[in-house]
Design a protein around this motif. Structure first.
Motif, PDB file in Angstrom:
ATOM      1  N   LEU A 401     118.578  64.788  61.154  1.00  0.00           N
ATOM      2  CA  LEU A 401     118.670  64.029  59.903  1.00  0.00           C
ATOM      3  C   LEU A 401     119.425  62.724  60.128  1.00  0.00           C
ATOM      4  O   LEU A 401     119.034  61.671  59.605  1.00  0.00           O
ATOM      5  N   GLU A 402     120.479  62.777  60.909  1.00  0.00           N
ATOM      6  CA  GLU A 402     121.228  61.554  61.230  1.00  0.00           C
ATOM      7  C   GLU A 402     120.327  60.527  61.919  1.00  0.00           C
ATOM      8  O   GLU A 402     120.368  59.335  61.597  1.00  0.00           O
ATOM      9  N   LEU A 405     117.758  59.014  59.442  1.00  0.00           N
ATOM     10  CA  LEU A 405     118.395  58.046  58.547  1.00  0.00           C
ATOM     11  C   LEU A 405     118.654  56.724  59.272  1.00  0.00           C
ATOM     12  O   LEU A 405     118.491  55.651  58.683  1.00  0.00           O
ATOM     13  N   TYR A 432     130.410  59.926  59.302  1.00  0.00           N
ATOM     14  CA  TYR A 432     128.961  59.797  59.150  1.00  0.00           C
ATOM     15  C   TYR A 432     128.314  61.177  59.067  1.00  0.00           C
ATOM     16  O   TYR A 432     127.451  61.423  58.210  1.00  0.00           O
ATOM     17  N   ARG A 433     128.743  62.088  59.919  1.00  0.00           N
ATOM     18  CA  ARG A 433     128.177  63.442  59.903  1.00  0.00           C
ATOM     19  C   ARG A 433     128.530  64.166  58.600  1.00  0.00           C
ATOM     20  O   ARG A 433     127.672  64.827  57.996  1.00  0.00           O
ATOM     21  N   ARG A 435     129.199  62.894  55.699  1.00  0.00           N
ATOM     22  CA  ARG A 435     128.484  62.316  54.558  1.00  0.00           C
ATOM     23  C   ARG A 435     126.998  62.672  54.603  1.00  0.00           C
ATOM     24  O   ARG A 435     126.374  62.880  53.557  1.00  0.00           O
ATOM     25  N   THR A 436     126.428  62.766  55.809  1.00  0.00           N
ATOM     26  CA  THR A 436     125.036  63.190  55.948  1.00  0.00           C
ATOM     27  C   THR A 436     124.860  64.632  55.488  1.00  0.00           C
ATOM     28  O   THR A 436     123.900  64.975  54.787  1.00  0.00           O
ATOM     29  N   ALA A 464     124.960  57.217  49.006  1.00  0.00           N
ATOM     30  CA  ALA A 464     124.649  57.619  50.378  1.00  0.00           C
ATOM     31  C   ALA A 464     123.828  56.544  51.087  1.00  0.00           C
ATOM     32  O   ALA A 464     124.035  56.269  52.274  1.00  0.00           O
ATOM     33  N   LEU A 468     125.518  54.965  54.348  1.00  0.00           N
ATOM     34  CA  LEU A 468     124.873  55.344  55.604  1.00  0.00           C
ATOM     35  C   LEU A 468     123.798  54.353  56.045  1.00  0.00           C
ATOM     36  O   LEU A 468     123.220  54.508  57.123  1.00  0.00           O
ATOM     37  N   TRP A 470     120.626  53.351  54.863  1.00  0.00           N
ATOM     38  CA  TRP A 470     119.200  53.655  54.949  1.00  0.00           C
ATOM     39  C   TRP A 470     118.489  53.317  53.650  1.00  0.00           C
ATOM     40  O   TRP A 470     119.103  53.142  52.607  1.00  0.00           O
TER      41      TRP A 470
END
Length: 584
Positions: A401-402, A405, A432-433, A435-436, A464, A468, A470
């Motif tokens: 998923l990271e 994004l 970052y992880r 929040r993902t 988000a 992040l 995206w």
């Protein structure tokens, strides 16, 4: 393991040996504890007045690494320079490729296990239909790419097979360009790092420089699971010996299940021929007598295991269970563990193929691979939310998923290294992880609604998106606004894994699935056929590794087409087993 644990004479000999040595060990022999004990005792032991040189503990699995770090919590200096604890890939990267690459280019390299963990590793080519992955190609040091069908997932092989020669050439050229672009900025996967390592060790001047560095840094290198060495690994170990560094290795030839990575018995023999060979560790501290019996039967050599651990008095017979369908397999596994009073959390279902392990464990089907970024997002969120999925599987999808994004970010960020990407966002890797993960858990189950609804719910996560970096601009819904495949439920399933993924681990009860002979596999190369004939081979080794993960109870879940063959083998070899009788 406490410091007061008594070691067998064979373990003690491994701990105390003063020369470069290879020792064979059966599954559950306590080899990890023994080599960790050696690591703890050896630093500074050669010359107490000279503690400048360290000891390296290197493994192909995390078991020895984790054990060493746990044992050294009270002595943290033992895992600090000049000592080293880590995987063989990290060892190669840190002490071979890293320093030589920096010296040659002035760039500090970034290492990734696979290209899948590098943004931009999935790509298309103009006029060629489909999306392709760098992991599907082999490269030489010049970056020339060749499609390797053994690396392509079975449900994606059709993409390659339908290509015209000109299209294959085009995607290979694109793969080459991306490989060169990554390596030129110091980003490489494990295979690329090996190419550089072989090149550096093949250069006489660099080899001499590295030998001097090794001899001044290490007095000894300890290698666990040495049977998994590929040809490049053996070249490294031979170089270590040439540098005058003591080399102590432990392995089990019957646990060699990585031929696809280049591991072979010839590689192991090349090493054994140039070092002393110690006494085999044949005391099995993991498994019951009946399980040891199956392991002896599956082993292609004449060696035997002696049950010595806390389960040495367990009298459970191996349970032989026939099945026709995965649903029937799961039902019968449940019956067996209930009869033996074993809790669901103490059971793992293992198979060579992940899909077979999943279905026989009662887990739901997963979404099929797709080039669609929206489907990739939905799949990752689905697995992260699925509490029945293993922690490892959920962590893999969180990493995926990271990466997706990042691919949905600004153009100049899509191929940036992780550090560059995070620096541009002004966020730490941990943040970052976290929040993902928060994003994934905040969403409703993706496949419970139409793709457009899932997309709208994602788009509503404005915070988000900003944090992040995206956007879903340009991301299309699947045709007809329908998911091409929906995962089914996976409630009340057992833990499951491939045999390869469970190597180095163990469980109170293991249900090892022995399926029908796979399509396209010659009968002479099938694991059951090799087992019956007494011939060695990797498919037989896979069964050996799977069976040897069990501590108290082993359930052989055998397709009806192979049931008689397996029963005949167990009878022939005097294994203590029962044929499971299903409930009326």
């Amino acid at each position: 393991m406490s410091e007061t644990l008594l070691f067998t004479p064979e373990q003690r000999a491994l701990i105390d040996t003063a020369t470069s040595t290879y020792v064979e060990a059966c599954p559950g022999a306590g080899k990890t504890q023994a080599i960790v004990q050696r690591f703890v005792e050896r630093p500074g032991a050669d010359n107490p007045a000279d503690n400048r040189r360290g000891v390296a503990l290197v493994s192909f699995t995390n078991a020895a690494v984790d054990e060493a770090r746990t044992r050294c919590i009270g002595q943290p200096e033992l895992v600090r320079a000049p000592n080293f604890v880590g995987t063989i890939d990290s060892f190669i990267n840190r002490f071979i490729v890293g320093p030589m690459y920096v010296d040659a280019t002035g760039i500090s390299p970034t290492f990734r296990d696979t290209w899948r963990n590098v943004p931009g590793s999935t790509f298309g080519a103009k006029s060629v239909q489909g999306q392709f992955q760098l992991d599907w190609f082999r490269f030489d040091l010049a970056g020339n790419a060749t499609v390797d069908m053994t690396r392509v997932k079975s449900n994606r092989k059709h993409l390659i097979k339908k290509l015209k020669p000109w299209a294959t050439t085009k995607i290979e050229l694109e793969a080459s360009a991306r490989w060169r672009r990554n390596t030129a900025r110091g980003v490489m996967d494990a295979a690329a790092a090996r190419l550089y390592a072989v090149d550096y060790l093949g250069d006489a001047v660099k080899r001499t420089t590295l030998a001097e560095l090794f001899a001044s840094r290490f007095s000894e290198v300890i290698v666990d699971e040495v049977q998994d060495c590929c040809e490049e690994d053996i070249q490294l170990l031979q170089f270590i010996l040439e540098a005058g560094v003591r080399l102590v290795t432990v392995g089990d030839p019957d646990q060699a299940i990585y031929a696809f990575r280049g591991a072979s018995i010839d590689n192991l023999n090349a090493l054994r021929d140039v070092v002393a060979v110690g006494d085999r560790l044949n005391g099995n501290f993991r498994s019951s007598p009946a399980i040891c019996g199956v392991v002896d039967s599956l082993r292609s050599t004449a060696a035997t295991d002696t049950p010595l651990g806390k389960y040495a008095t367990v009298e459970h017979a191996v349970q032989l269970v026939p099945y026709r369908t995965p649903a029937q397999a799961r039902e019968r596994i449940a019956e067996v563990v209930e009869q033996h009073g074993i809790g669901r959390m103490d059971v793992v279902v293992l198979a060579h193929a992940g899909s077979k392990a999943r279905s026989c464990a009662g887990a739901g089907s997963e979404p099929k691979s797709s080039d669609s970024k929206l489907i990739a997002l939905a799949t990752a969120v689905h697995v992260i939310q699925d509490e029945s999925a293993s922690a490892r599987r959920r962590a893999e999808e969180l990493s995926r998923l990271e990466r997706v994004l990042q691919q949905l970010g600004k153009a100049d960020s899509r191929e940036a290294s992780e550090d560059e990407f995070l620096e541009r966002l002004g966020i730490s890797a941990r943040a970052y992880r976290e929040r993902t993960l928060r994003l994934a858990m905040a969403l409703d189950p993706p496949f419970d609604a139409a793709p457009s609804v899932f997309k709208a719910r994602l788009t509503a996560q404005a915070d988000a998106q900003q944090l992040l970096g995206w956007t879903l601009t340009g991301v299309k819904n699947p045709n007809g606004d329908m998911w091409p495949h929906k995962p089914s439920g996976s409630e009340d399933c057992f833990e499951y894994s491939t045999v390869h993924g469970y190597k180095g681990l163990q469980a109170p009860a293991v249900a090892l699935v022995v399926p029908d002979r796979p399509t396209g596999v010659d009968d002479a190369e099938d694991g059951v056929s090799l087992w019956a004939s007494g011939e060695s081979g990797e498919s037989r080794n896979v069964l050996y590794v799977g069976a040897s993960r069990a501590e108290q109870l082993l359930i052989l879940v055998v397709d009806e087409s192979r049931f008689k063959a397996v029963r005949d083998i167990l009878e022939r070899d005097g294994v203590n087993f029962n044929v499971h009788v299903t409930k009326a």
